[in-house]
Write a protein that holds these residues in place. Sequence first.
Motif, short mmCIF file in Angstrom:
data_model
loop_
_atom_site.label_atom_id
_atom_site.label_comp_id
_atom_site.label_asym_id
_atom_site.label_seq_id
_atom_site.Cartn_x
_atom_site.Cartn_y
_atom_site.Cartn_z
N TRP A 165 0.83 -1.21 0.00
CA TRP A 165 0.00 0.00 0.00
C TRP A 165 0.86 1.27 0.00
N GLN A 166 2.00 1.22 0.68
CA GLN A 166 2.86 2.39 0.78
C GLN A 166 3.69 2.62 -0.48
N TYR A 167 4.30 1.56 -1.01
CA TYR A 167 5.28 1.73 -2.09
C TYR A 167 4.68 1.71 -3.48
N ALA A 168 3.50 1.12 -3.66
CA ALA A 168 2.96 0.94 -5.01
C ALA A 168 2.74 2.26 -5.72
N GLY A 169 2.31 3.29 -4.99
CA GLY A 169 2.06 4.58 -5.62
C GLY A 169 3.32 5.22 -6.17
N TYR A 170 4.41 5.07 -5.44
CA TYR A 170 5.69 5.65 -5.91
C TYR A 170 6.18 4.92 -7.15
N MET A 171 6.14 3.58 -7.11
CA MET A 171 6.57 2.81 -8.28
C MET A 171 5.65 3.06 -9.47
N MET A 172 4.37 3.34 -9.19
CA MET A 172 3.42 3.64 -10.25
C MET A 172 3.89 4.81 -11.11
N ALA A 177 5.85 6.89 -16.33
CA ALA A 177 6.86 7.45 -17.23
C ALA A 177 7.25 6.44 -18.31
N GLY A 178 7.32 5.15 -17.93
CA GLY A 178 7.65 4.13 -18.91
C GLY A 178 6.58 4.00 -19.97
N PHE A 179 5.31 3.99 -19.57
CA PHE A 179 4.22 3.91 -20.54
C PHE A 179 4.24 5.11 -21.49
N MET A 209 9.68 -0.96 -21.92
CA MET A 209 9.62 -0.43 -20.56
C MET A 209 10.59 -1.15 -19.63
N ARG A 210 11.53 -1.90 -20.17
CA ARG A 210 12.41 -2.71 -19.33
C ARG A 210 13.18 -1.86 -18.33
N SER A 211 13.60 -0.66 -18.73
CA SER A 211 14.35 0.20 -17.80
C SER A 211 13.49 0.60 -16.61
#
Length: 292
Positions: A165-172, A177-179, A209-211
């Motif tokens: 719940w905490q980290y998913a938003g940051y990785m999103m 940016a990849g999309f 989007m591998r990077s």
Amino acid sequence: MERNTMSYKARQFLMFAGPALILFCMVIIIPFVYGLYLTFTSWDGVSATKPFVGLANYVSAFKDYYFWSSIGRTLIYSAFAVVFVNIVAFVLAYLVTSGVKGQNFFRAGFFIPNLIGGIVLGYVWKFVFNRAFVAVGEAITAGAVPSLLSTTGGAMFCLILVSVWQYAGYMMLIYVAGFMSVPDSLKEAAMIDGCTPGQAMRNVTIPLMRSSFVTCLFLSITRCFMVYDVNLSLTKGEPFNSSVLAAMHVYNKAFIYKDYGTGQAEALILFIVCAIIGITQVYVGKKGEVSA
């Protein structure tokens, strides 16, 4: 003054990069070197003397059953948390870049949990698990319902859930940016060639989007390996020390049990394990990168 001279370049470097370099040395390099020195002493954190003991702290660290147990729990916790963090983040990124109405609002909303401090986050979710979920369970079953935090498996599940719940938003945001970096022309060309949306995603979008995947995996691995604040406020290592992760064990060893030497040695071992896993993941991920 000649601008190509070494003295001029040195002054320019010190002017612009000097303050950052000094702060980096004071905050990172000097504490790291001092901590490395403490691994060869039996300092208790109070006495003025720091007796030199050689490699005795490393021997104690390798013989510490509870330390390796905490490493094992950290590996299990990190494996589940990293996988689910990146799955949830990828799905959220896809949803908020698909043209859904109000997608900018949803991006901000999904990112907000990352802005909440781990200590506060842990206490909030502790109330949810101990009070809210228990009350709902008792209302449904009309009987006593134990808190998830009261069982060994439940406490680890709670840690994983809160971390996702905490980290998913940051990785999103990184996946967003990849999309957005994938040219629409390539996706349109894939659709013209007869690809379904799923095939275009699998064969065109994801490889480009591998990077983003490499970055998100590295960040989530390092964060999960070094988690302490949520572990402290949510479970405190309970029940029966079954949810003590590696960072908490190291902290307790050094600051609770006043064994700074062994604690620092175990912290260094944890750092090396995390670095090896993180660098290996980045190396393997970078090898397969493709460009548009």
